[in-house]
Structure formats: C-alpha cells, structure tokens
Design a protein around this motif. Structure first.
Motif, PDB file in Angstrom:
ATOM      1  N   TYR A   1      -4.636  14.847   3.151  1.00 26.11           N
ATOM      2  CA  TYR A   1      -3.758  13.961   3.155  1.00 26.11           C
ATOM      3  C   TYR A   1      -2.498  14.078   2.232  1.00 26.11           C
ATOM      4  O   TYR A   1      -2.664  14.579   0.992  1.00 26.11           O
ATOM      5  CB  TYR A   1      -4.528  12.542   2.615  1.00 26.11           C
ATOM      6  CG  TYR A   1      -5.472  11.889   3.674  1.00 26.11           C
ATOM      7  CD1 TYR A   1      -4.918  11.197   4.889  1.00 26.11           C
ATOM      8  CD2 TYR A   1      -6.796  12.014   3.442  1.00 26.11           C
ATOM      9  CE1 TYR A   1      -5.801  10.761   5.837  1.00 26.11           C
ATOM     10  CE2 TYR A   1      -7.681  11.713   4.484  1.00 26.11           C
ATOM     11  CZ  TYR A   1      -7.189  11.128   5.505  1.00 26.11           C
ATOM     12  OH  TYR A   1      -8.119  10.374   6.559  1.00 26.11           O
ATOM     13  N   THR A   2      -1.548  13.916   2.743  1.00 28.58           N
ATOM     14  CA  THR A   2      -0.443  13.804   1.709  1.00 28.58           C
ATOM     15  C   THR A   2       0.237  12.440   1.577  1.00 28.58           C
ATOM     16  O   THR A   2       0.419  11.779   2.250  1.00 28.58           O
ATOM     17  CB  THR A   2       0.787  14.551   2.493  1.00 28.58           C
ATOM     18  OG1 THR A   2       0.303  16.188   2.673  1.00 28.58           O
ATOM     19  CG2 THR A   2       2.177  14.557   1.748  1.00 28.58           C
ATOM     20  N   THR A   3       0.433  12.001   0.226  1.00 29.55           N
ATOM     21  CA  THR A   3       1.058  11.027  -0.215  1.00 29.55           C
ATOM     22  C   THR A   3       2.485  10.964  -0.401  1.00 29.55           C
ATOM     23  O   THR A   3       3.154  11.931  -0.738  1.00 29.55           O
ATOM     24  CB  THR A   3       0.523  10.466  -1.473  1.00 29.55           C
ATOM     25  OG1 THR A   3      -1.147  10.151  -1.325  1.00 29.55           O
ATOM     26  CG2 THR A   3       0.946   8.901  -1.754  1.00 29.55           C
ATOM     27  N   PHE A   4       3.195   9.838   0.211  1.00 30.48           N
ATOM     28  CA  PHE A   4       4.853   9.948   0.107  1.00 30.48           C
ATOM     29  C   PHE A   4       4.953   8.856  -0.904  1.00 30.48           C
ATOM     30  O   PHE A   4       5.082   7.724  -0.694  1.00 30.48           O
ATOM     31  CB  PHE A   4       5.436   9.582   1.648  1.00 30.48           C
ATOM     32  CG  PHE A   4       5.096  10.736   2.581  1.00 30.48           C
ATOM     33  CD1 PHE A   4       6.226  11.677   2.712  1.00 30.48           C
ATOM     34  CD2 PHE A   4       4.350  10.979   3.159  1.00 30.48           C
ATOM     35  CE1 PHE A   4       6.114  12.575   3.433  1.00 30.48           C
ATOM     36  CE2 PHE A   4       4.023  12.079   4.231  1.00 30.48           C
ATOM     37  CZ  PHE A   4       4.917  13.085   4.083  1.00 30.48           C
ATOM     38  N   ASP A   5       5.582   9.295  -1.977  1.00 34.02           N
ATOM     39  CA  ASP A   5       5.770   8.450  -2.997  1.00 34.02           C
ATOM     40  C   ASP A   5       6.962   7.435  -2.912  1.00 34.02           C
ATOM     41  O   ASP A   5       6.936   6.367  -3.395  1.00 34.02           O
ATOM     42  CB  ASP A   5       5.877   9.171  -4.599  1.00 34.02           C
ATOM     43  CG  ASP A   5       5.057  10.080  -5.041  1.00 34.02           C
ATOM     44  OD1 ASP A   5       3.973   9.588  -4.646  1.00 34.02           O
ATOM     45  OD2 ASP A   5       5.295  11.123  -5.723  1.00 34.02           O
TER      46      ASP A   5
ATOM     47  N   TYR B   1       0.795  -1.189  -0.211  1.00 32.65           N
ATOM     48  CA  TYR B   1      -0.020   0.059   0.150  1.00 32.65           C
ATOM     49  C   TYR B   1       0.886   1.192   0.037  1.00 32.65           C
ATOM     50  O   TYR B   1       2.081   1.205   0.762  1.00 32.65           O
ATOM     51  CB  TYR B   1      -0.973  -0.003   1.402  1.00 32.65           C
ATOM     52  CG  TYR B   1      -1.664  -1.128   1.493  1.00 32.65           C
ATOM     53  CD1 TYR B   1      -2.994  -1.106   0.736  1.00 32.65           C
ATOM     54  CD2 TYR B   1      -1.397  -2.200   2.128  1.00 32.65           C
ATOM     55  CE1 TYR B   1      -3.884  -2.474   0.977  1.00 32.65           C
ATOM     56  CE2 TYR B   1      -2.145  -3.380   2.252  1.00 32.65           C
ATOM     57  CZ  TYR B   1      -3.388  -3.477   1.608  1.00 32.65           C
ATOM     58  OH  TYR B   1      -4.124  -4.535   1.863  1.00 32.65           O
ATOM     59  N   PHE B   2       0.451   2.120  -0.805  1.00 35.62           N
ATOM     60  CA  PHE B   2       1.128   3.671  -0.768  1.00 35.62           C
ATOM     61  C   PHE B   2       0.560   4.119   0.556  1.00 35.62           C
ATOM     62  O   PHE B   2      -0.423   3.856   1.288  1.00 35.62           O
ATOM     63  CB  PHE B   2       0.848   4.504  -1.672  1.00 35.62           C
ATOM     64  CG  PHE B   2       1.195   4.074  -3.077  1.00 35.62           C
ATOM     65  CD1 PHE B   2       2.564   4.475  -3.165  1.00 35.62           C
ATOM     66  CD2 PHE B   2       0.349   3.336  -3.930  1.00 35.62           C
ATOM     67  CE1 PHE B   2       3.193   3.956  -4.494  1.00 35.62           C
ATOM     68  CE2 PHE B   2       0.985   3.000  -5.205  1.00 35.62           C
ATOM     69  CZ  PHE B   2       2.433   3.254  -5.714  1.00 35.62           C
ATOM     70  N   THR B   3       1.368   5.072   1.308  1.00 37.37           N
ATOM     71  CA  THR B   3       1.308   5.868   2.467  1.00 37.37           C
ATOM     72  C   THR B   3       0.746   7.095   2.294  1.00 37.37           C
ATOM     73  O   THR B   3       1.157   7.781   1.712  1.00 37.37           O
ATOM     74  CB  THR B   3       2.588   5.582   3.327  1.00 37.37           C
ATOM     75  OG1 THR B   3       3.655   6.215   2.624  1.00 37.37           O
ATOM     76  CG2 THR B   3       3.078   4.105   3.676  1.00 37.37           C
ATOM     77  N   LYS B   4      -0.221   7.373   3.388  1.00 37.93           N
ATOM     78  CA  LYS B   4      -0.777   8.726   3.134  1.00 37.93           C
ATOM     79  C   LYS B   4      -0.919   9.214   4.800  1.00 37.93           C
ATOM     80  O   LYS B   4      -1.119   8.503   5.581  1.00 37.93           O
ATOM     81  CB  LYS B   4      -2.081   8.741   2.632  1.00 37.93           C
ATOM     82  CG  LYS B   4      -2.317   8.443   0.981  1.00 37.93           C
ATOM     83  CD  LYS B   4      -3.738   8.388   0.816  1.00 37.93           C
ATOM     84  CE  LYS B   4      -3.821   8.379  -0.796  1.00 37.93           C
ATOM     85  NZ  LYS B   4      -5.171   8.384  -1.252  1.00 37.93           N
TER      86      LYS B   4
ATOM     87  N   LYS C   1      10.868   2.479   2.841  1.00 37.57           N
ATOM     88  CA  LYS C   1      11.450   3.807   2.397  1.00 37.57           C
ATOM     89  C   LYS C   1      12.606   3.602   1.237  1.00 37.57           C
ATOM     90  O   LYS C   1      13.330   2.958   1.606  1.00 37.57           O
ATOM     91  CB  LYS C   1      11.831   4.964   3.363  1.00 37.57           C
ATOM     92  CG  LYS C   1      12.245   6.099   3.028  1.00 37.57           C
ATOM     93  CD  LYS C   1      12.557   6.961   4.033  1.00 37.57           C
ATOM     94  CE  LYS C   1      12.962   8.322   3.713  1.00 37.57           C
ATOM     95  NZ  LYS C   1      11.845   9.094   2.651  1.00 37.57           N
TER      96      LYS C   1
ATOM     97  N   GLU D   1       6.122   3.174   1.174  1.00 35.36           N
ATOM     98  CA  GLU D   1       5.302   2.002   1.233  1.00 35.36           C
ATOM     99  C   GLU D   1       4.843   1.209   2.318  1.00 35.36           C
ATOM    100  O   GLU D   1       5.909   1.258   3.152  1.00 35.36           O
ATOM    101  CB  GLU D   1       5.316   1.172  -0.319  1.00 35.36           C
ATOM    102  CG  GLU D   1       5.249   2.040  -1.289  1.00 35.36           C
ATOM    103  CD  GLU D   1       5.214   0.948  -2.499  1.00 35.36           C
ATOM    104  OE1 GLU D   1       4.657   0.001  -2.514  1.00 35.36           O
ATOM    105  OE2 GLU D   1       6.044   1.623  -3.702  1.00 35.36           O
TER     106      GLU D   1
END
Length: 209
Positions: free
Chosen positions: A38-42, A28-31, A59, A45
């Motif tokens: 929400y901010t998603t960190f590319d 899953y991607f993290t938010k 990371k 995961e």
C-alpha cells in the motif's frame, strides 16, 4: 439567517455534501494498492459522513469529490427572480468567486426591485430605503453587498479571487436580508391576520382616529 455549516477540511461536523444533514464527519488517510503493498498519499484524505456513510475526497485540503459543494443553502423565501441568480452564483463559486459575486450583484438589484425601489442604482435605492426608516443592520448588509459587488464588476481595493471567503459572505448577507425584510414581516402578517375579525375591526377603527 439559515443555519448552514459548509464542509471544511478536518472539521468534525458539518452539513454533509451528500445527504445535507448536519452530523459527525470522520477523517481517514488514503491508501492505494501497489504491487501487493500500500502507498499512503499524505496530501489526500477521505471524509466519511456518519449519517449516510458516503465519502468525500480531499487533496491539499480542498475537496475534489464531489466537484461541487454547497457553501450555503438558499433562503426558502428567496423570490424566484433572485433565486435564479443565487443558484447560478453557487454553481460557479469554486471556479470563479468573482463571477459568482457579479451574479449576486444582479441579485441585489433584483431584490431592491422586490422591496419597491427602482433597481437601477443600488446606492440610490439604499438611500431611498434609509429615508423610509430602513433598520441600520439591513442598510449595512445592503452596503456590504453593494461594495463587494462593485469590486467584482470593477476591480478595486478588494481582490475577490484571492479572498473567496468575501464572496461566500455575500451569499449569507443576501439570506440575512431576505430573512429580515421578507420572512419576518410575512410571519407577523400571518399572525396578525389570524386575530378574530372583531379585534381586527377594532384596531382598524382605532387607527382611523
């Protein structure tokens, strides 16, 4: 050799770092919450184990939680004197592949003692075992450990810190040697000694002729 699949980025199945069961892993991607949004960190995961439900955090394609992850499980027949080096090498592998490899070199010296050699000179001990009929694959495994271990203690052509998978293979080689030189002979001894006493006596008489 132990059938162990260590955790790897984006793999859909491996041995869970929490419950140690080989099972499906979901990514899953993290938010993170940010002022009501929400901010998603590319570059981050999360991986969830289907069996135990626990999450590991990754990371830049590397696991950052939990901090330490097993890359291989020690063979159950590892003698305790070798197991101590093996476990310590596992504990520092991610921080220092070279340091882990140097410890495994000591484990190989101890293993050669277990196999009846002097344990002072790895090359000479392998030569002695070969003269006694050591199978070629065991000789190759021991020489692999010898060469990689020497490069850890005296850096040469192999840069272990830049290629940690080389150190990872060393753990597997030691497990392989234990399986072939300790576990399988022990299993044969147990089966042979389970034969009826009359059969064992007959075999002993035959071999004395």
């Amino acid at each position: 050799m132990n059938d162990y699949s260590p955790a790897k980025f984006r793999e859909t199945a491996f041995h869970c770092v929490f419950c140690n069961v080989y099972t499906e892993q979901r990514w899953y991607f993290t938010k993170f919450g940010n002022n009501g949004g929400y901010t998603t960190f590319d570059d981050m995961e999360a991986c969830k184990c289907v069996k135990c439900g626990k999450l590991s955090i990754w990371k830049n394609k590397k696991m950052i939680f939990p901090e330490q992850q097993p890359i291989v499980m020690p063979h159950p027949d590892l003698p305790i004197t070798i197991r101590n080096y093996f476990d310590e090498a596992l504990s520092i592998f991610y921080k220092s592949p070279r340091g882990a490899t140097a410890l495994l070199r000591l484990a190989i010296q101890q293993l050669l003692l277990e196999l009846g050699e002097k344990g002072n000179n790895i090359n000479e001990d392998i030569k002695s075992l070969v003269s006694k009929g050591l199978p070629i694959k065991i000789q190759q495994a021991l020489d692999y450990c010898r060469v990689i271990g020497n490069n850890a203690v005296h850096p040469g052509e192999i840069n272990i810190d830049d290629s940690p998978e080389i150190a990872e293979a060393l753990f597997k080689m030691i497990n392989f040697i234990i399986e072939e030189m300790i576990t399988k002979p022990k299993e044969v001894d147990e089966l042979f000694n389970s034969l009826p006493s009359g059969a064992l006596t007959a075999i002993e008489k035959r071999d004395k002729k």
